[in-house]
Write a protein that holds these residues in place. Structure first.
Motif, PDB file in Angstrom:
ATOM      1  N   VAL A  33      13.545 -56.894 -28.183  1.00 20.98           N
ATOM      2  CA  VAL A  33      13.288 -57.182 -29.591  1.00 20.98           C
ATOM      3  C   VAL A  33      14.206 -56.356 -30.483  1.00 20.98           C
ATOM      4  CG1 VAL A  33      11.563 -56.893 -31.393  1.00 20.98           C
ATOM      5  CG2 VAL A  33      10.930 -57.984 -29.249  1.00 20.98           C
ATOM      6  N   ARG A  34      14.420 -55.093 -30.143  1.00 20.18           N
ATOM      7  CA  ARG A  34      15.318 -54.243 -30.945  1.00 20.18           C
ATOM      8  C   ARG A  34      16.748 -54.774 -30.912  1.00 20.18           C
ATOM      9  NH1 ARG A  34      13.627 -49.632 -33.316  1.00 20.18           N
ATOM     10  NH2 ARG A  34      15.817 -49.136 -33.701  1.00 20.18           N
ATOM     11  N   GLN A  35      17.184 -55.256 -29.764  1.00 24.07           N
ATOM     12  CA  GLN A  35      18.537 -55.796 -29.687  1.00 24.07           C
ATOM     13  C   GLN A  35      18.689 -57.029 -30.568  1.00 24.07           C
ATOM     14  OE1 GLN A  35      18.479 -55.545 -25.163  1.00 24.07           O
ATOM     15  NE2 GLN A  35      20.661 -55.316 -25.559  1.00 24.07           N
ATOM     16  N   ARG A  36      17.696 -57.901 -30.569  1.00 26.31           N
ATOM     17  CA  ARG A  36      17.780 -59.083 -31.424  1.00 26.31           C
ATOM     18  C   ARG A  36      17.677 -58.702 -32.897  1.00 26.31           C
ATOM     19  NH1 ARG A  36      14.051 -64.629 -31.287  1.00 26.31           N
ATOM     20  NH2 ARG A  36      15.372 -65.777 -32.791  1.00 26.31           N
ATOM     21  N   LEU A  37      16.829 -57.719 -33.197  1.00 21.96           N
ATOM     22  CA  LEU A  37      16.686 -57.257 -34.580  1.00 21.96           C
ATOM     23  C   LEU A  37      17.972 -56.605 -35.069  1.00 21.96           C
ATOM     24  CD1 LEU A  37      14.432 -57.118 -36.750  1.00 21.96           C
ATOM     25  CD2 LEU A  37      13.889 -54.832 -35.899  1.00 21.96           C
ATOM     26  N   HIS A  38      18.673 -55.912 -34.185  1.00 15.14           N
ATOM     27  CA  HIS A  38      19.948 -55.279 -34.554  1.00 15.14           C
ATOM     28  C   HIS A  38      20.989 -56.341 -34.925  1.00 15.14           C
ATOM     29  CE1 HIS A  38      23.023 -52.177 -34.601  1.00 15.14           C
ATOM     30  NE2 HIS A  38      23.755 -52.875 -33.753  1.00 15.14           N
ATOM     31  N   GLU A  39      20.956 -57.459 -34.243  1.00 18.31           N
ATOM     32  CA  GLU A  39      21.912 -58.544 -34.517  1.00 18.31           C
ATOM     33  C   GLU A  39      21.486 -59.382 -35.715  1.00 18.31           C
ATOM     34  OE1 GLU A  39      22.259 -60.776 -30.956  1.00 18.31           O
ATOM     35  OE2 GLU A  39      23.174 -59.144 -29.788  1.00 18.31           O
ATOM     36  N   ASN A  40      20.173 -59.466 -35.968  1.00 23.85           N
ATOM     37  CA  ASN A  40      19.662 -60.309 -37.053  1.00 23.85           C
ATOM     38  C   ASN A  40      18.517 -59.579 -37.751  1.00 23.85           C
ATOM     39  OD1 ASN A  40      18.749 -62.290 -38.777  1.00 23.85           O
ATOM     40  ND2 ASN A  40      17.893 -63.594 -37.165  1.00 23.85           N
ATOM     41  N   PRO A  41      18.809 -58.763 -38.769  1.00 27.16           N
ATOM     42  CA  PRO A  41      17.775 -57.960 -39.431  1.00 27.16           C
ATOM     43  C   PRO A  41      16.654 -58.775 -40.062  1.00 27.16           C
ATOM     44  CG  PRO A  41      19.960 -57.141 -39.981  1.00 27.16           C
ATOM     45  CD  PRO A  41      20.163 -58.451 -39.268  1.00 27.16           C
TER      46      PRO A  41
END
Length: 774
Positions: A42-50
């Motif tokens: 989830v953090r990796q996806r959030l890093h790419e798409n805030p």
């Protein structure tokens, strides 16, 4: 729709490391590892798409665990190359680290088959849209065969991963324990995590570290904290000198350190986090016993365990040194410091008596007076100071015209008052020094007195490197012994009229076999507190010399490749087909057993060290307070041997310094660092989750020994701990450390039970020691 079979692969060196560490001791590891993987995704996806709205959903039943996330997902290649390949991680790269992932070891899949007999992994990649489902049965796993079923599904448009673990028969989980266990790890996570539809994340920091009752508050931006740390800081102080500290925007050695520290003095433990995800309970030395939360991106977990690397622990210890200094200098300007024993202990330990001006001492007649007021008044006219407790002397000297300063009777306040007055005030001392009458030298000793004098001098020189001259005489103030420094030795006078010394003299005549051990215990408990400042290793130079004599161990007992002994050969034999898998695993477990302590029986302490408890009772009155938390020597019986791994004292027998349970440290730890326990040291113990952590601090304050025990099951007590009396027991071939009564049940095996502890240990330097060594 199409499908095929892919192999369950290994990378030999990494699998060897997994076996060596026996990393997944608890069935709850499955829950922790998969939740951590979901959090990282989830953090990796959030890093790419805030703007992405993350979620993690966990469903628990006794026979099934389901963990679903809407994170970055995995491609079929990710599944094959990373998830199903032990030792390989798709998160071991700069982009993942920038996203603040927790794990980079690539070993989480191994955790599942501790209790799961079937695992289903359904995942859809946010990057490619590929939708895949894998099914694996524990009974069909084979490191040489394609054994994991993989199926390709049409894209759903909902990236993420769902892990479904079917719990094996007989391995059912306790749902409430599992709920509480994972709730602790995710309580500070800022994204929503639900367990059985209950939100267990997004808790405020105050949930874990409640503020103190506020009397005074300080808020500073970019404040200098010690020599290496800068931070935005909030301080809340109570009227009884309790402190609550918050540090954000932290820089360490002029480099930004993302994260935060929230601390409270006297808090039972320091919990560590990375990006809000729980790692471990840490044990660091602090005069204020600061505990709370350390949520720092610089902290890294060890592979598969609720533990922080030794580098992380050393960082926390160094930071705590700066924070202790900051708190002490802050309290020095506040009247509340008078209520803080930790402040006074820090002052004594760091020789900063200049900070004691706000402390208040007794004056007769009158109310208590601050030391800075004493300094001002005494420079106009010297004041009288009395160091004793005779009310007749006080009455004879004290008046309105010439008030009498009365030194505190107990340390650390007494030392603070005495040193401050010596340096910053003009006082005239009224003597109340103990007096020796009828002093007798060697030619006047009885046979038993000669034997005791010789034994005491020998013990002091052999065990403490102190040269002494022992004589006998009647001592006032009912003291059993008096020690005075004389050039290059210490003159020690023993009082033959005192109960303790008389006991020793009688033993020489009636029970000579018990005389030697009693004399050793007498020196340890009665004489050492009186000569501690003269022991060479209490100085910085002596501590450094001793530290150099200890061979610094590796970060164990976490095995490095060159520590694996014959393990690579074992797995080479397996890969070449010379031995089957079962034999490879069996041989590997045998090869690495030294990293694990197994206890299956408890032995009565009286059967191993029969005289220790009796001696402690006999010396109790002369030794002073039973719960002395300062540095003291261990109990040594170097002539004794034992095969026992756990010593216990029955409830109907007297406890030994409050303890009824003693665990032997591993042979490897004893061989590497056993000499440490022959030096005077203090003891701190904290516990939480599956961990019990010890800090043994050398009496110089320059360095300590970190000893970490991890158990299969959660410790059967609420998280807690703090400073404890030192009670290490050193035999010729065994070294026992004390287990507090609160957690004794987690260490004593029931009939037929085997307690298994995984060990890590290392030397930790304090900041001042590190600077001295540099």
């Amino acid at each position: 729709m199409s499908g095929d079979l892919i192999p369950f692969q290994i990378e030999t060196q990494r699998v060897i490391q997994l076996l060596a560490r026996q990393i997944y001791q608890s069935p709850l590891a499955l829950l922790r590892e998969n939740t951590q993987n979901a959090f990282d995704a989830v953090r990796q996806r959030l890093h790419e798409n805030p703007s992405f709205r993350p979620s993690i959903r966990i469903t628990l039943t006794p026979d099934k665990i389901v963990i679903a996330d809407n994170g970055i997902g995995m491609t079929p290649d990710d599944l094959s190359r990373h998830y199903w390949t032990a030792g390989s991680s798709s998160k071991n790269n700069d982009a993942a680290r920038a996203a603040g992932v927790v794990g980079t070891f690539g070993i989480g899949a191994m955790a599942n088959f501790g209790i799961a007999d079937r695992l289903i992994v359904e995942t859809e990649s946010a990057a490619t849209g590929e939708h895949t489902i894998c099914r694996a049965d524990r009974s069909k796993l084979d490191l040489k065969q394609n054994c994991i079923e993989r199926e390709f599904l049409p894209p759903s448009g909902n990236p993420g991963t769902i892990i479904t673990a079917q719990v094996a028969a007989g391995e059912q989980i306790n749902v409430q324990k599992a709920f509480d266990y994972i709730a602790e790890f995710v309580s500070l996570v800022t994204l929503p995590v639900t367990v059985n539809d209950v939100v267990v994340s997004q808790k405020p920091i105050e949930h874990l570290v409640p503020p103190v009752a506020e009397t005074w508050r300080l808020v500073e931006v970019g404040h200098k904290i010690g020599s290496r740390m800068t931070a935005d800081v909030t301080v809340i102080l109570s009227n009884n000198a309790d402190l609550w500290l918050s540090f954000t925007n932290i820089s360490w050695d002029a480099r930004p350190m993302p994260g935060r520290l929230v601390l409270r003095n006297g808090h039972s433990n320091l919990r560590t986090f990375r990006s809000g995800f729980g790692l471990a309970t840490a044990s660091v030395n602090s005069s204020y016993q600061f505990g709370g939360v350390a949520d720092l991106l610089a902290l890294e977990p060890t592979a598969g365990r609720e533990a922080v690397t030794v580098d992380g622990l050393q960082l926390l210890q160094s930071m705590m040194g700066d924070i202790d200094l900051f708190a002490s200098e802050l309290l020095a300007g506040r009247e509340e410091s008078d209520a803080s024993t930790p402040f006074m202990n820090w002052v004594v330990g760091h020789d900063r008596y200049d900070l004691c001006g706000k402390l208040r001492m007794t004056i007769n007649p009158g109310d208590r007076i601050s030391l800075e007021d004493v300094s001002r008044r005494s420079h106009g006219k010297p004041m009288m100071l009395y160091e004793g407790a005779d009310p007749g002397l006080v009455k004879a000297h004290a008046s309105e015209d010439t008030p009498l300063l009365i030194l505190a009777r107990t340390n650390p306040r007494r030392r603070c008052e005495s040193h401050f007055l010596k340096a910053h005030a003009k006082v005239s001392l009224i003597s109340d020094t103990p007096v020796v009458k009828n002093r007798r030298s060697y030619g006047q000793f009885s046979t038993s007195e000669s034997a005791l004098a010789y034994r005491v001098e020998s013990i002091l020189e052999t065990d403490y490197f102190v040269k002494s001259i022992v004589d006998f005489g009647t001592i006032s103030h009912e003291l059993p012994a008096l020690a005075l420094k004389e050039s290059d030795s210490i003159r020690i006078t023993l009082n033959p009229e005192g109960q303790t010394v008389q006991l020793l003299l009688d033993l020489f005549q009636t029970e000579f076999r018990a005389f030697g051990s009693m004399a050793k215990d007498f020196v340890r408990t009665v004489l050492f507190p009186r000569i501690a400042d003269y022991v060479p290793s209490s100085t910085r130079q002596g501590a450094e010399a001793f530290l150099r004599a200890i061979r610094r161990p590796r970060e164990v007992f976490e095995y490095a490749d060159d520590d694996l002994g014959n393990l690579p050969g074992i797995w080479a034999d397996y890969n070449d087909g010379r031995i089957p898998l079962d034999e490879a695993v069996a041989r590997s477990r045998t090869a690495v057993r030294s990293s694990v302590q197994v206890v299956d029986i408890a032995t009565r302490a009286h059967d191993v060290v029969p005289d220790v408890i009796e001696n402690e009772q006999a010396l109790h009155d002369a030794a002073g307070p039973a719960l002395n938390l300062g540095p003291s020597p261990g109990i040594t019986r170097l002539e004794l041997t034992s095969s026992a791994k756990l010593l216990v004292i029955d409830d109907n027998e007297p406890a030994l310094r409050g303890y009824r349970c003693f665990l032997a440290i591993t042979d490897k730890a004893r061989e590497e660092m056993g000499e440490f326990f022959l030096q005077p040291h203090s003891t701190s113990i904290v516990w939480g989750g599956q961990k019990t952590l010890f800090i043994f601090m050398h009496h110089s304050g320059q360095f300590g020994l970190y000893y970490d025990l991890q158990t299969r099951e959660v410790v059967e007590a609420p998280a807690g701990g703090g400073a404890y009396p030192t009670c290490s027991i050193v035999l010729k071939d065994r070294l026992y450390i004390p287990i507090p009564d609160e957690i004794r049940a987690s260490f004593v095996p029931a009939s037929g039970e085997r307690k298994r502890f995984e060990i890590r240990a290392d030397i930790l330097r304090t900041e001042s020691a590190g600077a001295a060594a540099a």
